[in-house]
Motif scaffolding. Sequence first.
Motif, PDB file in Angstrom:
ATOM      1  N   GLN A  99      15.740  27.560 -11.345  1.00 18.62           N
ATOM      2  CA  GLN A  99      14.178  28.463 -11.854  1.00 18.62           C
ATOM      3  C   GLN A  99      14.308  27.224 -12.889  1.00 18.62           C
ATOM      4  OE1 GLN A  99      13.125  32.451 -12.282  1.00 18.62           O
ATOM      5  NE2 GLN A  99      13.658  30.783 -10.057  1.00 18.62           N
ATOM      6  N   VAL A 100      13.996  26.249 -12.715  1.00 17.82           N
ATOM      7  CA  VAL A 100      14.017  25.010 -13.454  1.00 17.82           C
ATOM      8  C   VAL A 100      12.419  24.595 -14.686  1.00 17.82           C
ATOM      9  CG1 VAL A 100      12.391  23.442 -11.555  1.00 17.82           C
ATOM     10  CG2 VAL A 100      14.252  22.168 -13.670  1.00 17.82           C
ATOM     11  N   ALA A 101      11.595  25.804 -14.348  1.00 16.15           N
ATOM     12  CA  ALA A 101      11.289  26.211 -14.779  1.00 16.15           C
ATOM     13  C   ALA A 101      11.341  26.844 -16.976  1.00 16.15           C
ATOM     14  CB  ALA A 101       9.068  26.935 -14.717  1.00 16.15           C
TER      15      ALA A 101
ATOM     16  N   MET B 210      25.075  27.093  -4.046  1.00 17.98           N
ATOM     17  CA  MET B 210      26.115  26.724  -2.932  1.00 17.98           C
ATOM     18  C   MET B 210      27.453  26.757  -2.904  1.00 17.98           C
ATOM     19  SD  MET B 210      25.693  23.917  -0.320  1.00 17.98           S
ATOM     20  CE  MET B 210      28.051  23.749   0.443  1.00 17.98           C
TER      21      MET B 210
ATOM     22  N   PHE C  65      21.449  32.323  -4.432  1.00 20.72           N
ATOM     23  CA  PHE C  65      22.825  31.849  -3.449  1.00 20.72           C
ATOM     24  C   PHE C  65      23.092  30.942  -4.361  1.00 20.72           C
ATOM     25  CE2 PHE C  65      21.070  27.710  -2.268  1.00 20.72           C
ATOM     26  CZ  PHE C  65      19.979  27.741  -2.359  1.00 20.72           C
TER      27      PHE C  65
ATOM     28  N   GLY D  80       8.582  14.966 -15.061  1.00 18.86           N
ATOM     29  CA  GLY D  80       8.137  14.664 -13.811  1.00 18.86           C
ATOM     30  C   GLY D  80       8.141  13.001 -13.106  1.00 18.86           C
TER      31      GLY D  80
ATOM     32  N   ALA E 126       4.722  20.074  -6.135  1.00 22.23           N
ATOM     33  CA  ALA E 126       5.037  18.714  -6.789  1.00 22.23           C
ATOM     34  C   ALA E 126       3.562  19.272  -7.920  1.00 22.23           C
ATOM     35  CB  ALA E 126       4.697  18.380  -5.580  1.00 22.23           C
TER      36      ALA E 126
ATOM     37  N   GLY F 174      11.451  16.497  -5.171  1.00 19.42           N
ATOM     38  CA  GLY F 174      12.485  16.617  -5.797  1.00 19.42           C
ATOM     39  C   GLY F 174      14.125  16.747  -5.274  1.00 19.42           C
TER      40      GLY F 174
ATOM     41  N   TYR G  31       0.779  21.747  -8.778  1.00 19.90           N
ATOM     42  CA  TYR G  31       0.747  22.902  -9.206  1.00 19.90           C
ATOM     43  C   TYR G  31      -0.159  22.146 -10.942  1.00 19.90           C
ATOM     44  CZ  TYR G  31       4.864  21.434 -12.407  1.00 19.90           C
ATOM     45  OH  TYR G  31       6.037  21.005 -12.811  1.00 19.90           O
TER      46      TYR G  31
ATOM     47  N   TYR H 138      14.541  26.432 -17.854  1.00 20.75           N
ATOM     48  CA  TYR H 138      15.255  25.659 -17.956  1.00 20.75           C
ATOM     49  C   TYR H 138      15.519  25.384 -19.928  1.00 20.75           C
ATOM     50  CZ  TYR H 138      17.473  25.518 -13.393  1.00 20.75           C
ATOM     51  OH  TYR H 138      17.741  25.762 -11.779  1.00 20.75           O
TER      52      TYR H 138
ATOM     53  N   ASN I 274      12.407  26.882  -6.223  1.00 16.06           N
ATOM     54  CA  ASN I 274      13.695  25.829  -7.350  1.00 16.06           C
ATOM     55  C   ASN I 274      12.833  26.206  -9.151  1.00 16.06           C
ATOM     56  OD1 ASN I 274      15.276  24.147  -5.166  1.00 16.06           O
ATOM     57  ND2 ASN I 274      13.846  23.284  -5.127  1.00 16.06           N
ATOM     58  N   VAL I 275      11.639  26.867  -8.604  1.00 13.88           N
ATOM     59  CA  VAL I 275      11.409  26.483 -10.407  1.00 13.88           C
ATOM     60  C   VAL I 275      11.356  27.551 -11.098  1.00 13.88           C
ATOM     61  CG1 VAL I 275      10.282  24.547  -9.882  1.00 13.88           C
ATOM     62  CG2 VAL I 275       9.004  26.144  -9.734  1.00 13.88           C
TER      63      VAL I 275
HETATM   64  N1  NAP Z   1      21.844  27.500  -6.138  1.00 12.67           N
HETATM   65  C1  NAP Z   1      22.445  26.525  -6.028  1.00 12.67           C
HETATM   66  O1  NAP Z   1      23.218  26.406  -5.618  1.00 12.67           O
HETATM   67  C2  NAP Z   1      21.804  25.115  -6.198  1.00 12.67           C
HETATM   68  C3  NAP Z   1      21.759  24.249  -6.413  1.00 12.67           C
HETATM   69  C4  NAP Z   1      21.629  22.631  -6.927  1.00 12.67           C
HETATM   70  C5  NAP Z   1      20.157  22.905  -7.480  1.00 12.67           C
HETATM   71  N2  NAP Z   1      20.580  23.990  -7.447  1.00 12.67           N
HETATM   72  C6  NAP Z   1      18.414  23.979  -8.297  1.00 12.67           C
HETATM   73  O2  NAP Z   1      17.833  22.950  -7.271  1.00 12.67           O
HETATM   74  C7  NAP Z   1      16.705  22.686  -8.135  1.00 12.67           C
HETATM   75  C8  NAP Z   1      16.144  21.853  -8.031  1.00 12.67           C
HETATM   76  O3  NAP Z   1      17.576  20.788  -8.765  1.00 12.67           O
HETATM   77  P1  NAP Z   1      17.535  18.815  -8.205  1.00 12.67           P
HETATM   78  O4  NAP Z   1      18.469  18.511  -8.940  1.00 12.67           O
HETATM   79  O5  NAP Z   1      17.318  18.900  -7.224  1.00 12.67           O
HETATM   80  O6  NAP Z   1      15.995  18.546  -9.213  1.00 12.67           O
HETATM   81  P2  NAP Z   1      15.372  17.490  -8.612  1.00 12.67           P
HETATM   82  O7  NAP Z   1      14.175  18.765  -8.439  1.00 12.67           O
HETATM   83  O8  NAP Z   1      15.555  16.115  -8.416  1.00 12.67           O
HETATM   84  O9  NAP Z   1      14.686  17.723  -9.785  1.00 12.67           O
HETATM   85  C9  NAP Z   1      13.780  18.884 -10.950  1.00 12.67           C
HETATM   86  C10 NAP Z   1      12.685  19.187 -10.936  1.00 12.67           C
HETATM   87  O10 NAP Z   1      11.790  20.365 -10.772  1.00 12.67           O
HETATM   88  C11 NAP Z   1      11.015  19.952 -11.700  1.00 12.67           C
HETATM   89  N3  NAP Z   1       9.889  20.120 -11.933  1.00 12.67           N
HETATM   90  C12 NAP Z   1      10.504  20.407 -14.144  1.00 12.67           C
HETATM   91  N4  NAP Z   1      10.726  20.888 -14.752  1.00 12.67           N
HETATM   92  C13 NAP Z   1       9.206  22.054 -14.007  1.00 12.67           C
HETATM   93  C14 NAP Z   1       9.023  22.846 -14.605  1.00 12.67           C
HETATM   94  N5  NAP Z   1       8.193  22.988 -16.478  1.00 12.67           N
HETATM   95  N6  NAP Z   1       8.092  23.672 -14.026  1.00 12.67           N
HETATM   96  C15 NAP Z   1       8.069  23.389 -12.594  1.00 12.67           C
HETATM   97  N7  NAP Z   1       8.240  21.933 -12.106  1.00 12.67           N
HETATM   98  C16 NAP Z   1       8.883  21.499 -12.679  1.00 12.67           C
HETATM   99  C17 NAP Z   1       9.827  18.740 -11.618  1.00 12.67           C
HETATM  100  O11 NAP Z   1       9.012  18.039 -10.017  1.00 12.67           O
HETATM  101  P3  NAP Z   1       7.783  18.692 -10.398  1.00 12.67           P
HETATM  102  O12 NAP Z   1       7.446  17.061 -11.334  1.00 12.67           O
HETATM  103  O13 NAP Z   1       6.640  18.301  -9.300  1.00 12.67           O
HETATM  104  O14 NAP Z   1       7.623  19.253 -11.673  1.00 12.67           O
HETATM  105  C18 NAP Z   1      11.435  17.469 -10.897  1.00 12.67           C
HETATM  106  O15 NAP Z   1      11.265  16.811 -10.173  1.00 12.67           O
HETATM  107  C19 NAP Z   1      17.076  23.336  -9.501  1.00 12.67           C
HETATM  108  O16 NAP Z   1      16.030  24.769  -9.971  1.00 12.67           O
HETATM  109  C20 NAP Z   1      18.602  23.844  -9.668  1.00 12.67           C
HETATM  110  O17 NAP Z   1      18.791  24.509 -10.397  1.00 12.67           O
HETATM  111  C21 NAP Z   1      20.804  25.218  -7.372  1.00 12.67           C
END
Ligand code: NAP
Length: 343
Positions: free
Chosen positions: A250-252, A281, A279, A327, A182, A161, A203, A254, A226-227
């Motif tokens: 914790q995208v799993a 950003m 954390f 996906g 992934a 991602g 996974y 959401y 991330n998940v």
């Molecule tokens: N803490 C912060 O400041 C901050 C800032 C930005 C982003 N984030 C977090 O970073 C993470 C990634 O965000 P992104 O914008 O880069 O999105 P991303 O990784 O481009 O897209 C989300 C990915 O999550 C995976 N996914 C979706 N549903 C899932 C499930 N049920 N179980 C496992 N994996 C699943 C998918 O990959 P697969 O096809 O491989 O499953 C998808 O590619 C998110 O959790 C987001 O909230 C946090």
Amino acid sequence: MLRHRQWLLKSRPEGALSLGDFEFREQHIPDPELAPGQILVQNLMFSCAATMRNWMNAPGRSHRSIDLGTPMLGPGGSQVVKSNHARFPVGTRVTLLAPWEDYSVLEPDTSPTPITALPSEVKLTEALGIYSLNSCTAYFGLLEVGQPKVGETVVVSAAAGSVGSMVVQIAKIVGCRVIGVAGGRDKCDLVVEHLGADAAIDYKHEDVGARLRELCPKGVDVYFDNVGGDILAAVMDNIAVKGRIAVCGQVASYDSGAPAPGLRDMMRVIYRSVTVRGFVMDEFMQDVDTARADMKRWVAEGRLRHHEDIRTGFENLPHAFMALFNGESRGTVIVESGEPAEG
Ligand SMILES: NC(=O)c1ccc[n+]([C@@H]2O[C@H](COP(=O)([O-])OP(=O)(O)OC[C@H]3O[C@@H](n4cnc5c(N)ncnc54)[C@H](OP(=O)(O)O)[C@@H]3O)[C@@H](O)[C@H]2O)c1
């Protein structure tokens, strides 16, 4: 008159996102009059971030909540087309938290979220891609929160991602062994062959715990999470003594109405002296120039690259966003709006 298209939040999703949660509206609006300090921007590009799914929930469940009946919001790249602000003349390109609409009237000096003018040498796709806040999240989450040391093993989930693909590469650059997690063989191949991870775990078709035992016999030193969910549990079963978990998302969870589940065995945190640190950003905003300078150098050295999943057409925005959860997406999903014709 301006042709003005919008995607509004129609309903708060219960479970998985559906197209029915979004409402398309098209109107012809008069060219707006601007008050002092205001600018009119045309929103040209939108990037889709997984976190935006949380903003669709009712207030209180994340740090932002989009009101029903108002435009969806997400990172965007825009151009000033009318200006009453000396620092944002017509033609200035900006990044911002953009409403999903063709035109927005903004007040840069009082905006609650930053509206940043782009230097002429930076392309909009770069600003929303490789030098975006998602990349900075990967940089700070890994280096500041995860504290990886040369030779350690780093595991990253959602590794193909937007955030995860940068974590994989930065962890390699600082001398770690990297395992990406992934969904699907294609994504795992991308993680190893394109991003340079040492191994990847699918996974959706493999037993993550068993594969981690095999690939990380001395344990996982840093987990970039991330998940959450089952993958977090499997990593926790294989965490090394003094392991660090950087909790990024914790995208799993959401798409579920429930809170994201926690660790199932806190005794492991104690006996293995594990640090678990969430954390956002925002806490590193004062240092983004340093992160971008390092990333620029790595790009110039050919050690860092970015995968942009570019799609076309404002009308395709919800579909592109849903690709993050079914996906279909790779790297950062960016939607080029396409010129709205003058009415
Ligand atoms: N803490 C912060 O400041 C901050 C800032 C930005 C982003 N984030 C977090 O970073 C993470 C990634 O965000 P992104 O914008 O880069 O999105 P991303 O990784 O481009 O897209 C989300 C990915 O999550 C995976 N996914 C979706 N549903 C899932 C499930 N049920 N179980 C496992 N994996 C699943 C998918 O990959 P697969 O096809 O491989 O499953 C998808 O590619 C998110 O959790 C987001 O909230 C946090």
